[in-house]
Design a protein around this motif. Structure first.
Motif, mmCIF file in Angstrom:
data_model
loop_
_atom_site.group_PDB
_atom_site.id
_atom_site.type_symbol
_atom_site.label_atom_id
_atom_site.label_comp_id
_atom_site.label_asym_id
_atom_site.label_seq_id
_atom_site.Cartn_x
_atom_site.Cartn_y
_atom_site.Cartn_z
ATOM 1 N N THR A 191 22.042 -1.558 -2.576
ATOM 2 C CA THR A 191 21.894 -2.886 -1.994
ATOM 3 C C THR A 191 23.053 -3.108 -1.041
ATOM 4 O O THR A 191 24.216 -2.990 -1.428
ATOM 5 C CB THR A 191 21.907 -3.984 -3.070
ATOM 6 N N ILE A 251 20.591 -7.550 2.012
ATOM 7 C CA ILE A 251 20.592 -8.987 1.748
ATOM 8 C C ILE A 251 21.616 -9.640 2.664
ATOM 9 O O ILE A 251 22.768 -9.214 2.713
ATOM 10 C CB ILE A 251 20.931 -9.285 0.274
ATOM 11 N N ILE A 276 20.941 -10.617 -8.134
ATOM 12 C CA ILE A 276 20.560 -9.274 -7.677
ATOM 13 C C ILE A 276 20.356 -8.336 -8.858
ATOM 14 O O ILE A 276 19.362 -7.609 -8.928
ATOM 15 C CB ILE A 276 21.647 -8.678 -6.752
#
Length: 280
Positions: free
Chosen positions: A72, A104, A116
């Motif tokens: 991520t 993100i 998350i």
């Protein structure tokens, strides 16, 4: 860092349509060998989630993706987010099988990490913006139960401070709080030439590995932080003077540790002192 005029805060050196913004403290890594070395800092053992902070143009990101992790990327710059969501996956993510990659748009310091990851463990990696790097470390410590490893690049002096031992002039609040919960290792130094635009200082890469007993400290994080901050806010004074506001009993203040300055006190000794104070 000082604030910059919004209209004069971009460096136009990127070939990816992404400009470095000074007000965000951006210096894009451009050296592939350095990116690979940073990616290799983590062990990638015991977790399968990686959070990269401030990926910029993805030079480090693609090396992390190849570690067969769920990555991520948390990015505040909307221009970088557009590139990372569109051009970057076409260039790099498609070469990895069964790979999860998401971007993100958010500020790490403000983001609720449980949104998350829930309760899952994850490691942190990044070429961290200088202007928020110490705050990133503090937030990592606060979320230590989910973050077994942390690696990345800081301004050299900050990286050295985090890893410093007691007795060193660079030993301070960050050193004690980070090392109370993590083993800290200064890995290597990086010159300005590997960035676009180049910063005016050297950078340092470090690795933090969570201690086995991180959740068994005899004092709470809040009291340890309070004691350490009070001590180092007046680092030239002995603890007898710097901790006056805690109104500690006279018999405690007569102990040998109170005749020392904070840089003379080990992490373990700070923990022991905080434990004693918390029991009062």
């Amino acid at each position: 860092m000082a604030k910059y005029n919004k209209h004069k805060s971009a460096h136009k050196g990127s070939d990816k349509g992404v400009t470095a913004k000074k007000h965000l403290g951006q210096h894009f890594l451009k050296d592939e060998d350095v990116a690979q070395r940073i990616a290799d800092v983590l062990s990638y053992d015991g977790y399968d989630q990686i959070l990269e902070i401030g990926p910029g143009t993805g030079v480090l990101t693609k090396h992390v993706i190849r570690k067969n992790m769920k990555v991520t990327a948390l990015e505040l710059d909307s221009e970088s987010v557009i590139y990372l969501k569109h051009s970057f996956p076409l260039e790099h993510v498609k070469i990895v099988n069964n790979q999860t990659f998401q971007v993100i748009e958010a500020d790490f310091l403000k983001k609720d990490l449980k949104e998350i990851y829930g309760e899952q463990s994850f490691a942190i990696i990044g070429n961290f913006p200088y202007n928020i790097s110490t705050q990133i470390v503090f937030k990592t410590i606060e979320n230590r139960e989910q973050i077994p490893e942390f690696g990345g690049m800081f301004q050299k002096e900050v990286a050295q401070r985090i890893c410093a031992s007691h007795g060193s002039k660079t030993y301070g609040i960050l050193s004690v709080l980070a090392q109370a919960y993590y083993e800290a290792d200064y890995v290597f130094t990086v010159g300005p030439e590997v960035f676009d635009p180049p910063p005016r200082v050297d950078s340092g890469v470090l690795f933090l590995k969570r201690r086995d007993n991180y959740d068994n400290l005899t004092c709470s994080y809040s009291i340890l932080r309070q004691v350490v901050k009070l001590a180092f806010q007046q680092r030239r004074k002995t603890l007898r003077n710097s901790l006056k506001t805690l109104n500690l009993p006279d018999e405690m203040r007569e102990k040998d540790i109170f005749s020392l300055r904070p840089e003379q006190i080990s992490v373990d000794a700070f923990v022991e002192l905080a434990t004693e104070i918390e029991k009062l």
